[in-house]
Design an enzyme around this catalytic site. Structure first.
Site, PDB file in Angstrom:
ATOM      1  N   GLY A 156      38.768   7.049  19.349  1.00  0.00           N
ATOM      2  CA  GLY A 156      39.113   8.128  18.428  1.00  0.00           C
ATOM      3  C   GLY A 156      40.543   7.971  17.956  1.00  0.00           C
ATOM      4  O   GLY A 156      41.245   7.040  18.370  1.00  0.00           O
TER       5      GLY A 156
ATOM      6  N   SER B  11      44.343   2.726  15.221  1.00  0.00           N
ATOM      7  CA  SER B  11      42.938   2.338  15.332  1.00  0.00           C
ATOM      8  C   SER B  11      42.211   3.316  16.242  1.00  0.00           C
ATOM      9  O   SER B  11      42.816   3.935  17.110  1.00  0.00           O
ATOM     10  CB  SER B  11      42.812   0.921  15.901  1.00  0.00           C
ATOM     11  OG  SER B  11      41.444   0.635  16.155  1.00  0.00           O
ATOM     12  N   HIS B  12      40.898   3.428  16.038  1.00  0.00           N
ATOM     13  CA  HIS B  12      40.078   4.240  16.938  1.00  0.00           C
ATOM     14  C   HIS B  12      40.095   3.655  18.348  1.00  0.00           C
ATOM     15  O   HIS B  12      39.826   4.333  19.321  1.00  0.00           O
ATOM     16  CB  HIS B  12      38.624   4.274  16.453  1.00  0.00           C
ATOM     17  CG  HIS B  12      38.398   5.221  15.312  1.00  0.00           C
ATOM     18  ND1 HIS B  12      38.974   5.045  14.082  1.00  0.00           N
ATOM     19  CD2 HIS B  12      37.668   6.356  15.233  1.00  0.00           C
ATOM     20  CE1 HIS B  12      38.591   6.033  13.293  1.00  0.00           C
ATOM     21  NE2 HIS B  12      37.797   6.840  13.969  1.00  0.00           N
ATOM     22  N   SER B  13      40.355   2.357  18.411  1.00  0.00           N
ATOM     23  CA  SER B  13      40.295   1.652  19.689  1.00  0.00           C
ATOM     24  C   SER B  13      41.683   1.173  20.113  1.00  0.00           C
ATOM     25  O   SER B  13      42.383   0.494  19.348  1.00  0.00           O
ATOM     26  CB  SER B  13      39.347   0.453  19.544  1.00  0.00           C
ATOM     27  OG  SER B  13      39.669  -0.552  20.465  1.00  0.00           O
TER      28      SER B  13
ATOM     29  N   ASP C 241      42.546   1.967  10.534  1.00  0.00           N
ATOM     30  CA  ASP C 241      41.273   1.249  10.448  1.00  0.00           C
ATOM     31  C   ASP C 241      40.255   1.976   9.562  1.00  0.00           C
ATOM     32  O   ASP C 241      40.186   1.708   8.379  1.00  0.00           O
ATOM     33  CB  ASP C 241      40.729   0.832  11.830  1.00  0.00           C
ATOM     34  CG  ASP C 241      40.482   1.981  12.796  1.00  0.00           C
ATOM     35  OD1 ASP C 241      40.712   3.147  12.417  1.00  0.00           O
ATOM     36  OD2 ASP C 241      40.052   1.714  13.927  1.00  0.00           O
TER      37      ASP C 241
END
Lengths: 207, 129
Positions: B43, B8-10, B67
Site C-alpha cells: 500500500g 511504491s506500493h511495495s 508506481d
C-alpha cells in the site's frame, strides 16, 4: 464513558469489518481485491487510535481521517481520509450535530473526495452514492423532514446510486483498466460509502 | 542537491529501484524510499511520503516518482500536506525505474530541479526492443 461520536465510528468500523469479504469480493471483480481488507484495517486502527472520551466531533473526525490516511493503503486511504478530515474541519468545536451541520459536513467531504480523486459523478465511484444522498438529505431537511427521515431518504438514494454504478463503465482507478468489462459490476467504493451512511442512520435510530 | 523520493506500493520495489539507481550514481545521497505501509503490508501512505520528502530535501527541491494509482494519489496528498513548508516537491510523470535512475544521475552531477525533471521525463520515450 465513550462519546457518542466515538460509538458511531465504532459502529461503522464493525459494519466494515462484517462486510470485509463482501467488499473485497466486489473489488476482486473490477479492481485489485483489497477494498474490504484495506478499509477493515483502517477502521480497526480508528477504533484503537481515536480517543474514546473526546466529544469534539470535529477533532474526532480529523483524527479518524489522519488514521485512515496512514493505515488503509489503497486509494481509499487518501479519499476517505480527506473526506473525514474535511468533514472534521466543518464540525470543529461541535459536540452535537444539527441536520444543517451534517449536510455541510457531507458536502465538504464530497468536495474533498472530488478534489483528491479528480472525479465527477457518473464515473463509477463512491461519488455516485454520496452526491445523490447528500442532495436528498439537504432537500428533505429544507422541506422540514426530521434528521433521521432525511437520512433514511438519503440512504435510499445512495442504494440507487449503487445500482446505477452497475450500468456504467469505470473511468477512474484500477477498474478503468477493464473498460467496458467493468459494466455489470457494482462499485466497491459506492458500496462502502452507502454502508457508512446506513450505519449512521441505524446508530441515530438506536441511540 | 536535488532529492528524489521513490513511492511504491511495495517496500521491496522501492528499495530495489534505489539500489539500481545507486549503482549508477554511487556518491549520490539524496535518494529516499516511501514503499509499502508502516506494518510492512502492500500500500501507500501519504504520511510516510511526507517524511521521505522531508528527508530527501536539501534545499534544492525534491522530485517524486510513483508506481500505480493510489501511489500517485498519496504522493499528491503528501505534497498538499507540505504546504506552508519551504520544500519544493514535484511528482514526475515518468516510468518509475528508468525515471529514478536518470534523475539520480542528473541530481548527482548537481543539475537543478528543472533539468532533473526534464531528463527523467524523456525516459517515457525509451524503447526496449
Amino acid at each position: 464513558m465513550s462519546s457518542r461520536i466515538y460509538n458511531c465510528l465504532s459502529a461503522i468500523a464493525d459494519v466494515i469489518e462484517e462486510n470485509k469479504d463482501f467488499l473485497t469480493d466486489l473489488d476482486r471483480e473490477i479492481g485489485d481485491a483489497d477494498h474490504g481488507v484495506n478499509m477493515a484495517r483502517g477502521f480497526h486502527a480508528v477504533k484503537e487510535k481515536v480517543p474514546q472520551d473526546e466529544t469534539d466531533i470535529g477533532a474526532v473526525l480529523k483524527k479518524t481521517g489522519m488514521t485512515l490516511l496512514s493505515t488503509v493503503g489503497g486509494a481509499s486511504g487518501p479519499l476517505y481520509g480527506t473526506a473525514y478530515m474535511e468533514a472534521g474541519k466543518v464540525l470543529a468545536g461541535k459536540t452535537e450535530l444539527t441536520a444543517e451541520d451534517f449536510s455541510a459536513a457531507l458536502q465538504a467531504a464530497i468536495a474533498g473526495i472530488q478534489k483528491r480523486g479528480k472525479a465527477e459523478r457518473g464515473e463509477k465511484t463512491m461519488l455516485d452514492a454520496l452526491i445523490p444522498a447528500c442532495e436528498t438529505f439537504t432537500a428533505k431537511t429544507a422541506e422540514g423532514a426530521s434528521f433521521t427521515d432525511a437520512l433514511e431518504a438519503a440512504c435510499a438514494e445512495a442504494n440507487k446510486g449503487i445500482e446505477f454504478t452497475k450500468t456504467i463503465r469505470a473511468t477512474k482507478g484500477r477498474a478503468s483498466y477493464l473498460g467496458d468489462r467493468s459494466i455489470g459490476h457494482q462499485d466497491p467504493g459506492a458500496t462502502s460509502a452507502t454502508l457508512t451512511l446506513e450505519t449512521i442512520l441505524k446508530f441515530l435510530k438506536e441511540n | 542537491m536535488v532529492g528524489i523520493v521513490i513511492v511504491s506500493h511495495s517496500a521491496k520495489i522501492a528499495e530495489g529501484i534505489k539500489d539500481l539507481a545507486q549503482q549508477m550514481a554511487q556518491d549520490y545521497t539524496g535518494l529516499e524510499c516511501a514503499g509499502g505501509m508502516e506494518d510492512g503490508s502492500i500500500g501507500t501512505d501519504p504520511l510516510r511520503i511526507v517524511e521521505a520528502i522531508k528527508r530527501a530535501d536539501h534545499g534544492d527541491g525534491v522530485v517524486v516518482f510513483g508506481d500505480l494509482g493510489s501511489g500517485i494519489m498519496s504522493a499528491e496528498m503528501a505534497i498538499d500536506m507540505l504546504e506552508g513548508e519551504a520544500i519544493n516537491a514535484k511528482i514526475v510523470d515518468a516510468p518509475i525505474v528508468e525515471g529514478t535512475i536518470v534523475a539520480a544521475v542528473e541530481a548527482s552531477i548537481g543539475s537543478p530541479m528543472e533539468r532533473v525533471i526534464e531528463e527523467a521525463v524523456k525516459t517515457r520515450e525509451f524503447h526496449k526492443v
